[in-house]
Design a protein around this motif. Structure first.
Motif, PDB file in Angstrom:
ATOM      1  N   ASN A 821      34.755  45.577  36.497  1.00 36.78           N
ATOM      2  CA  ASN A 821      35.070  45.038  37.821  1.00 36.78           C
ATOM      3  C   ASN A 821      34.032  44.006  38.256  1.00 36.78           C
ATOM      4  N   GLN A 822      33.504  43.254  37.290  1.00 35.15           N
ATOM      5  CA  GLN A 822      32.414  42.343  37.618  1.00 35.15           C
ATOM      6  C   GLN A 822      32.870  41.173  38.479  1.00 35.15           C
ATOM      7  N   SER A 823      34.135  40.777  38.392  1.00 35.04           N
ATOM      8  CA  SER A 823      34.622  39.716  39.282  1.00 35.04           C
ATOM      9  C   SER A 823      34.622  40.192  40.728  1.00 35.04           C
ATOM     10  N   SER A 824      35.054  41.423  40.943  1.00 35.85           N
ATOM     11  CA  SER A 824      35.011  41.997  42.293  1.00 35.85           C
ATOM     12  C   SER A 824      33.575  42.201  42.742  1.00 35.85           C
ATOM     13  N   GLN A 825      32.715  42.571  41.805  1.00 28.71           N
ATOM     14  CA  GLN A 825      31.290  42.764  42.105  1.00 28.71           C
ATOM     15  C   GLN A 825      30.654  41.450  42.555  1.00 28.71           C
ATOM     16  N   PRO A 904      37.446  27.772  44.066  1.00 31.54           N
ATOM     17  CA  PRO A 904      38.694  27.290  43.457  1.00 31.54           C
ATOM     18  C   PRO A 904      39.056  28.002  42.155  1.00 31.54           C
ATOM     19  N   THR A 905      38.101  28.614  41.476  1.00 33.47           N
ATOM     20  CA  THR A 905      38.367  29.216  40.161  1.00 33.47           C
ATOM     21  C   THR A 905      38.297  30.730  40.173  1.00 33.47           C
ATOM     22  N   LEU A 906      37.861  31.324  41.259  1.00 34.25           N
ATOM     23  CA  LEU A 906      37.664  32.776  41.266  1.00 34.25           C
ATOM     24  C   LEU A 906      38.984  33.523  41.155  1.00 34.25           C
ATOM     25  N   LYS A 907      40.074  32.928  41.678  1.00 33.57           N
ATOM     26  CA  LYS A 907      41.356  33.623  41.677  1.00 33.57           C
ATOM     27  C   LYS A 907      41.813  33.962  40.261  1.00 33.57           C
ATOM     28  N   THR A 908      41.486  33.070  39.309  1.00 32.28           N
ATOM     29  CA  THR A 908      41.955  33.287  37.937  1.00 32.28           C
ATOM     30  C   THR A 908      41.220  34.423  37.249  1.00 32.28           C
ATOM     31  N   ILE A 909      40.041  34.785  37.747  1.00 36.45           N
ATOM     32  CA  ILE A 909      39.270  35.822  37.067  1.00 36.45           C
ATOM     33  C   ILE A 909      39.311  37.153  37.796  1.00 36.45           C
ATOM     34  N   LEU A 910      39.842  37.169  39.044  1.00 39.07           N
ATOM     35  CA  LEU A 910      39.980  38.441  39.743  1.00 39.07           C
ATOM     36  C   LEU A 910      41.162  39.204  39.177  1.00 39.07           C
ATOM     37  N   ALA A 911      41.056  40.515  39.153  1.00 37.23           N
ATOM     38  CA  ALA A 911      42.124  41.357  38.614  1.00 37.23           C
ATOM     39  C   ALA A 911      43.401  41.130  39.389  1.00 37.23           C
ATOM     40  N   GLN A 912      44.532  41.113  38.679  1.00 41.34           N
ATOM     41  CA  GLN A 912      45.823  40.873  39.327  1.00 41.34           C
ATOM     42  C   GLN A 912      46.376  42.187  39.868  1.00 41.34           C
ATOM     43  N   ASP A 913      47.228  42.063  40.886  1.00 40.63           N
ATOM     44  CA  ASP A 913      47.774  43.275  41.489  1.00 40.63           C
ATOM     45  C   ASP A 913      48.961  43.822  40.730  1.00 40.63           C
ATOM     46  N   VAL A 914      49.623  42.985  39.949  1.00 42.51           N
ATOM     47  CA  VAL A 914      50.757  43.457  39.154  1.00 42.51           C
ATOM     48  C   VAL A 914      50.480  43.125  37.699  1.00 42.51           C
ATOM     49  N   PRO A 915      50.206  44.114  36.875  1.00 44.08           N
ATOM     50  CA  PRO A 915      49.903  43.836  35.465  1.00 44.08           C
ATOM     51  C   PRO A 915      51.077  43.142  34.792  1.00 44.08           C
ATOM     52  N   SER A 922      45.156  29.748  43.024  1.00 48.20           N
ATOM     53  CA  SER A 922      45.049  29.247  44.400  1.00 48.20           C
ATOM     54  C   SER A 922      43.613  29.445  44.857  1.00 48.20           C
ATOM     55  N   LEU A 923      43.315  28.874  46.003  1.00 50.38           N
ATOM     56  CA  LEU A 923      41.976  28.956  46.560  1.00 50.38           C
ATOM     57  C   LEU A 923      41.703  30.375  47.078  1.00 50.38           C
ATOM     58  N   VAL A 924      40.463  30.813  46.904  1.00 46.06           N
ATOM     59  CA  VAL A 924      40.007  32.080  47.504  1.00 46.06           C
ATOM     60  C   VAL A 924      38.964  31.729  48.547  1.00 46.06           C
ATOM     61  N   ASN A 964      40.483  52.636  42.522  1.00 43.13           N
ATOM     62  CA  ASN A 964      39.271  53.446  42.349  1.00 43.13           C
ATOM     63  C   ASN A 964      38.020  52.609  42.596  1.00 43.13           C
ATOM     64  N   HIS A 965      38.089  51.832  43.684  1.00 45.71           N
ATOM     65  CA  HIS A 965      36.978  51.006  44.154  1.00 45.71           C
ATOM     66  C   HIS A 965      36.612  49.871  43.197  1.00 45.71           C
ATOM     67  N   THR A 966      37.545  49.503  42.319  1.00 45.22           N
ATOM     68  CA  THR A 966      37.313  48.312  41.503  1.00 45.22           C
ATOM     69  C   THR A 966      37.920  47.075  42.138  1.00 45.22           C
ATOM     70  N   GLY A 967      38.773  47.239  43.147  1.00 44.03           N
ATOM     71  CA  GLY A 967      39.294  46.116  43.914  1.00 44.03           C
ATOM     72  C   GLY A 967      40.674  45.685  43.483  1.00 44.03           C
ATOM     73  N   GLY A 968      41.411  45.110  44.417  1.00 44.72           N
ATOM     74  CA  GLY A 968      42.749  44.593  44.144  1.00 44.72           C
ATOM     75  C   GLY A 968      43.283  43.855  45.355  1.00 44.72           C
ATOM     76  N   TRP A 969      44.320  43.062  45.130  1.00 45.15           N
ATOM     77  CA  TRP A 969      44.916  42.289  46.216  1.00 45.15           C
ATOM     78  C   TRP A 969      45.758  43.197  47.108  1.00 45.15           C
ATOM     79  N   ASP A 970      45.642  42.973  48.421  1.00 51.50           N
ATOM     80  CA  ASP A 970      46.336  43.810  49.414  1.00 51.50           C
ATOM     81  C   ASP A 970      46.839  42.878  50.520  1.00 51.50           C
ATOM     82  N   SER A 971      48.035  43.146  51.014  1.00 47.72           N
ATOM     83  CA  SER A 971      48.616  42.289  52.063  1.00 47.72           C
ATOM     84  C   SER A 971      48.563  42.929  53.447  1.00 47.72           C
TER      85      SER A 971
END
Length: 1347
Positions: A821-825, A904-915, A922-924, A964-971
């Motif tokens: 979860n280093q991207s979330s970290q 501008p590039t962080l979105k591509t490395i963050l874990a996706q919400d739907v495998p 997109s921009l974060v 489990n506290h590794t992070g994910g997209w939420d609306s």
């Protein structure tokens, strides 16, 4: 006044007369004393020319003659004065050819009486001694009978013209008199002939009358006013006596034409400069006793006082005292005393003395000033026996009578007062020692009051609250502290006082300890601070000071800490991590540290212990042992090997374990002198610095490399090695977070990290371990600072820019494959730094890098601007905006920092919400506020629309608690506000990292599916509204014809309410659509109302459908029970409207206060946050299930065959009955809403949406067709209404069972089936023509209900 000794009484008389004489008459003022014996009167008269009066021949001159008359008998004085007062003036004297003399007035001016060896002279009324001869600062001896005059009792010498009193100064008498004639308006016009005539005649009479007054100079008519005619005029003269004024008024009456009808009793005189008005004191404070005094030489006790602002006369009471008296029969004095004066008593006062026709008036304005005392209201005093001064100063400096100091409190600490009258200040100097304020009473408050008292009783005070704090006596942990590195210790510092301004710890060098290492608690009778170190490093060796500061007083306790060197377990590098040794082989074990200290090192293997051999290589020191497998008898076996470091304090630390696997050796295929030996498929790990990876001796490589035995060779399976520079920074970061001076070291370290990361870009892009190490470093350091300045933030973002560059993205993919979860970290670390950012110089800070940009703003008091920031990344072709309205900023604390960081590039490395789904980049943007936010907070963001023709955009934020506290997209809490070809606008009610997702599961606004659903909905709603209106019109037209029995009446009641509720619900649905679409924001108030009414009326439709179903069930099952119409109506309306109202009100009441009642992007019940939609779905589904059950019961009843029916006909009739029943009951009882169940869940198929939209949008049309027009009675009533009764009659007489027979006619098979049904279940026979009334009612009830 004293005069030379004389044996007789004398008086001086002034005689004023007119004389026409030759112009060269020589006059000389001579005084000769005359002795009056018996009735003889002789004298010589000194003459002084007064004024000339115009005459036709010779100028008439006015003369004043001073005559001194002496009396041997004092009793002659009063008869002479009486005689002179009785004379009528003017007195015509003897006329000669040369002169005519007229005596105008004779008055007594001065009376002198013998007193002992002296003569005392006094002035009569209207006369006084010359002011230039008075000695004002002396008081001469007064005689009981004849004082020398109240105002001037001593003279410097005799006046130059003799001991004569002179006329007082000129006064202007404001006079009025009434003419008993009618008032004419021309008298108001000063230019009219009447006005001029009156003025001329009156002034002539006035001149002739008042010329007898001593010192007369001028008389002028000033005007006329109504009341008959009141003449106002002014006379300039000296103050006359009342007797002389009456004589003058008599002369006026005689000289005025009687046609004016002047009223003698109406003469009034007002004079304003004869009264001496004084106020004591001159500066008046609130609370003073003030004396207002009027003095006049007019003898009268008729004095009144008036307050102009209050429009009231002043009377004696508890606060006002009026006292009037005559002093020495010469001066009238009236004294007004005001006690405890207030500001309301300020204003203008009038003192008025009345004597005969005279009114002596004097005015004076009085100001009342509050006493304002200036002082410091709160002070803190340390009981250290040092002098402390309390100061009070009056705002207005006057001669204060006294200044008093008082104190109130549990302790008594007196002081010495000093008052400086020149400055109006008072100082109270006190000394407090430990005995006066012991530690048990530390922090006690004493109130000192300085009170300024004026000479006239006013009091003004000021309170100074003084907090006395005794010098803290500190008690620190007594036992000596001696620890080794890696251990923990704590020092407790206890104060016996609870008052302090600051508590901190520092070293003997004066460096403050980082606050996270100590905690401070305050108690009622003291305080304590505890320094706690969980992992000691050698930096903690030294002397520590516990400091309690109160103002400028410091209490210090000292403690020495001895730290013995000992390696920390994570800093011991072992080799191998895992090894396989044949039973006859050997292997070298070693433990290395980056220091050269004298330790005792042993290797522990099972129960055996071996002494290690030391080997130094630069800064690195290794301890080795060569293990021989043949020296032990446990082969094969798996063992754990440790090395133990023991220091001089006999404390030891154990290294990480080394796994040893003793094997026979037959299957060993892979052999390497560095890696070791292993069987095929064997996977082992090795520290990179002990592997074949190149490293420099000065800065070893970090991380772990994983090998796998493939065939006969070791292959690298995973390389997590960290380059030497990055590894060195990682070790420094681990040491820094344990350092007592970590906040002081952090700025330098961040700068080194930024520089080093920039230099090793290649290593970062080549080694995932180096990338992970930098992320770990940022995560460690982000927990340190409480304040980050702009320079530190620039270094942080420079490091982030490097690891988010495009060349490193491939390394990120490797990291993601390892399920970390280093991207979330990384994102969490940047947010922590952002929250700690405090820009120094400006309110706006901007930092721009290629792969990260930051904007910040500090909220200042009265900040007028909203927070609006823009980000543009040309390399990535992405942009975004963030805005926070001014009203939201007003809820933030003062000096809060708002920081937004865009990636501008962080979105591509963050874990996706739907495998498995590929989402567009997109921009974060992450926005943080330095202080906690308690109120709801709204933020709006705009992102570039990266897929304008694709899937639906979703506004999301990164939720660190998901997965489990590794992070994910939420609306949650975010919704799409506006979408166009170029941008997507989002609104969220919280702050964190935001972005947008393009979801393929929902129709995109403007897509074909969305347009299709909209067309179906709006066309269906229009048909439904028209159909429902037509249904209500039809019901109104045929009501009397179709409601002749109870069952039919209740059925049509239900139909009408179903139609009415659905009509209102559809109307509100259109209103909700008008309030909101995809391109305009919601009108929240209107949207809440629309949501409530849609919810209520759609529920009403369901509950009226339920009522209709329950009534069908009631009529078919409970045949013998017959409830009254009123009871049925009550139950129906309670069920149809009462239940929906309760559900709707509870729903809005429970969710709207938290603003989670409706959806963020639609006027309908919320689903994401509160599941409020269940308040509609659950009742609807329950009613559908109940009505389906009722339908099954009805069909089962219909399927029961009648006696005598043929099987074939029964089968056909049953099928026909089932189809028709379903066709009638399904739309009426809302079974189509069952398709809505599938649309509740996210990701449902579009087919369910289309079917549900079709069936529900056209439900109004179904109600009109099946619920209204298919009713045979309704048809007959309509035909009869439109004069088609013949055709209707013929049609109803047909007995054919073919297609010409109406489906729901009485003669149809279905009707006979229901007749048989009720006949079978009742107690009567419906086949006989002689049916009872009861049976007829039940038969027609079933008919009406199904039709």
């Amino acid at each position: 006044m004293k005069s030379p000794r004389r044996t007789t009484l004398c008086c001086m008389i002034i005689v004023i007369y007119l004389s026409q004489a030759t112009p060269n008459l020589s006059l000389e003022s001579i005084v000769h004393p005359l002795i009056l014996r018996e009735h003889e009167l002789a004298g010589k008269e000194p003459l002084r020319q007064k004024r000339a009066v115009a005459s036709s021949r010779v100028a008439a001159e006015e003369y004043t003659v001073d005559v001194e008359i002496s009396f041997e008998n004092a009793s002659f004085l009063e008869p002479i004065k009486t005689y002179l007062n009785s004379l009528s003036f003017p007195i015509q004297g003897n006329s000669t050819d040369q002169a005519t003399t007229t005596i105008l007035s004779i008055e007594v001016t001065t009376v002198c009486r013998p007193t002992g060896n002296e003569i005392w002279c006094s002035c009569e009324t209207g006369y006084r001694w010359p002011q230039e001869r008075c000695l004002h600062n002396l008081t001469c001896q007064e005689h009981d009978g004849f004082p020398a005059g109240h105002r001037c009792s001593c003279l410097k010498g005799l006046p130059p013209k003799g001991p004569f009193c002179q006329l007082q100064g000129d006064v202007t008498l404001r006079m009025s008199v009434r003419l008993n004639v009618g008032f004419q308006q021309d008298l108001k016009n000063s230019s009219s002939a009447l006005y001029r005539s009156y003025k001329t005649d009156l002034e002539t009479a006035f001149w002739k009358g008042y010329s007898i007054l001593p010192g007369f100079k001028l008389v002028t008519v000033t005007g006329f006013r109504p009341g008959s005619v009141v003449v106002t005029y002014e006379v300039k003269t000296t103050t006359p006596s009342p007797e002389l004024m009456r004589k003058a008024n008599d002369q006026v009456m005689r000289n005025l034409n009687q046609t004016y009808k002047m009223d003698y009793n109406s003469f009034q005189v007002v004079t304003s400069n004869e009264t001496k008005f004084t106020i004591v004191p001159e500066i008046i404070f609130e609370g003073d006793t003030v004396t207002l005094m009027c003095e006049t030489e007019v003898l009268s006790s008729n004095v009144s006082w008036h307050h102009v602002e209050r429009h009231s006369d002043i009377q004696n009471n508890s606060r006002f005292s009026v006292y009037t008296f005559v002093l020495n029969n010469m001066t009238s004095i009236s004294r007004l005393t005001i006690y405890n004066i207030t500001q309301g008593d300020a204003g203008e006062y009038i003192c008025k003395l009345t004597l005969d026709i005279f009114e002596y008036e004097s005015r004076k304005k009085m100001d009342v000033t509050p006493i304002r005392i200036l002082a410091t209201e709160e002070m803190k005093v340390t009981c250290d026996n040092n002098p402390v001064s309390l100061n009070c100063c009056s705002e207005i400096n006057v001669n204060w009578s006294t200044v008093e100091w008082k104190q109130q409190g549990k302790i008594n600490i007196p002081g010495n007062p000093e008052t400086d009258t020149d400055s109006g200040c008072s100082r109270y100097t006190l000394k407090a020692n430990g005995r006066q304020c012991p530690s048990s009473l530390g922090g006690m408050r004493v109130t000192y009051v300085c009170e300024f008292i004026s000479e006239h009783g006013a009091r003004g005070s000021k309170s100074i609250e003084v907090t006395f704090t005794s010098v803290a006596n500190l008690t620190i942990t007594r036992d000596p502290i001696s620890v080794s590195e890696g251990q923990n210790f704590s020092i407790k510092c206890i104060s016996d006082v609870s008052n302090y301004d600051e508590v901190y710890w520092n070293t003997s060098a004066g460096i403050k300890i980082y606050p996270k290492f100590y905690t401070t608690k305050r108690y009622a009778d003291g305080a304590e601070s505890v320094l706690t170190v969980n992992t000691v490093t050698r930096e903690w060796n030294g002397t520590y000071h516990c400091i309690f500061r109160y103002k400028n007083s410091y209490s210090v306790a000292t403690k020495d800490v001895t730290v013995y060197p000992l390696p920390l377990e994570p800093n011991i590098m072992v080799d191998p991590l895992e090894a396989t040794i044949p039973c006859n082989g050997s292997h070298h074990f070693k433990c290395c540290i980056e220091e050269n200290e004298d330790y005792k090192v042993t290797f522990q293997m099972d129960s055996l212990s071996f002494l290690a051999e030391k080997e130094a290589n630069g800064k690195q020191v290794c301890y080795k042992y060569n293990f021989m497998a043949s020296s032990v008898s446990w082969c094969p076996k798996k063992l754990n090997v440790f090395c133990h470091f023991t220091n001089a304090a006999n404390n030891s630390v154990q290294s990480p374990s080394m796994k040893l696997n003793l094997v026979p050796g037959e299957n060993i295929m892979c052999q390497d002198p560095i890696i070791g030996v292993g069987e095929p498929g064997k996977v082992i790990q090795k520290l990179c610095q002990f592997s074949s990876v190149p490293s420099s001796p000065g800065s070893p490589t970090g991380g772990i490399i994983t090998y796998k035995c493939v065939g006969s060779q070791w292959k690298v399976k995973k390389n997590d090695c960290i380059s030497a520079p990055i590894n060195s920074l990682l070790q420094l970061a681990k040491a820094l977070i344990k350092s007592p001076y970590q906040d002081a070291k952090l700025p330098t370290y961040l700068k080194d990290l930024s520089v080093s990361t920039g230099k090793v870009k290649h290593e970062v892009s080549s080694f995932p371990g180096s990338l992970g190490a930098i992320i770990n470093i940022l995560d460690l350091l982000s927990t340190v600072p409480t304040h980050v300045n702009s320079e530190m933030m620039t270094h942080v973002l420079s490091t982030v820019n490097t690891i988010l560059s495009k060349p490193v993205l491939s390394t990120w993919k490797v990291v993601q494959q390892q399920q970390t979860n280093q991207s979330s970290q990384l994102l969490d670390s940047v947010e922590r730094f952002s929250r700690a950012l405090r820009p120094e110089d400006s309110t706006v800070l901007s930092i721009n890098q290629t792969n990260v940009q930051m904007r910040s703003m500090v909220i200042k008091p009265g900040h007028p601007k909203a927070y609006k920031q823009s980000f543009v990344f040309s390399d990535s072709d992405l942009w975004g905006n963030v805005a926070i309205e001014n009203c939201q900023l007003g809820n933030l604390q003062r000096d809060s920092s708002i920081v937004t960081v865009a990636f501008p590039t962080l979105k591509t490395i963050l874990a996706q919400d739907v495998p498995g789904k590929n989402f567009a980049n997109s921009l974060v943007m992450t926005t943080t506020v330095s202080h906690n936010i308690t109120l709801p907070f709204s933020i709006s963001m705009t992102f570039k629309n990266i897929n304008p023709s694709g899937a639906v955009p979703r506004c999301v934020f990164w939720n660190f608690d998901l997965a489990n506290h590794t992070g994910g997209w939420d609306s949650s809490g975010c919704y799409v506000n506006k979408v166009d070809e170029d941008s997507v606008s989002c609104i969220c009610d919280h702050l964190t990292s935001f972005s947008i997702l393009m979801s393929p599961d929902s129709p995109y606004p403007g897509s074909l599916l969305e347009i299709l659903l909209d067309i179906i909905s709006y066309i269906g709603l229009c048909f439904s509204i028209l159909s429902l209106a037509a249904c209500l019109v039809v019901e109104a037209v045929v009501w009397k014809s179709v409601t002749k029995n109870r069952t039919s009446y209740m059925r049509h009641i239900c139909i009408v309410n179903i139609a009415a509720s659905l009509l209102v619900a559809d109307s509100w649905f259109i209103v909700a659509a008008a309030i909101h679409n995809h391109y305009h924001p919601l009108n929240k108030t209107a949207c809440v109302a629309a949501t409530f009414f849609i919810h209520f009326f759609y529920l009403s439709v369901f509950f009226w459908m339920l009522t209709l179903g329950l009534m069908l069930f009631y009529r078919l099952v409970f045949i013998l029970h017959d409830a009254s119409k009123s009871i049925q109506k009550t139950i129906a309306f309670s069920l149809g409207y009462g239940c929906p109202l309760v559900i709707s009100v509870i729903t809005v009441g429970a969710t709207q206060p938290q603003e989670v009642y409706m959806r963020k992007n639609a006027c309908w019940l919320n689903w994401e946050d509160t599941k409020a939609l269940l308040a509609f779905v659950i009742p609807a589904l329950i009613i559908v299930v109940v009505n389906m059950t009722i339908m099954i019961v009805v069909i089962s009843k219909i399927l029961r065959p009648s006696i005598g029916d043929k099987p074939s006909k029964q089968e056909k009739s049953s099928l026909f009955q089932i189809n028709k029943s379903i066709g009638v009951l399904t739309p009426l009882l809302g079974l189509t809403w069952g398709f809505g169940l599938a649309t509740v869940f996210q990701g449902s198929n579009a087919v369910f949406h289309i079917i549900f939209t079709l069936l529900n949008a056209f439900q109004g049309l179904f109600i009109l067709l099946f619920g209204c027009l298919w009713d045979q009675k309704v048809q007959e009533a309509l035909l009869k209404k439109f004069s088609l009764s013949r055709w209707s009659s013929q049609h109803s007489k047909s007995t054919s069972l073919g297609s010409s027979t109406p489906v729901f006619s009485m003669s149809s098979p279905i009707s006979r089936r229901f007749n048989n049904l009720f006949g079978k279940t009742g107690t009567y026979n419906v086949s006989t023509p002689e049916t009872t009334s009861s049976s007829l009612e039940n038969t027609s009830s079933a008919y009406s209900l199904l039709n």
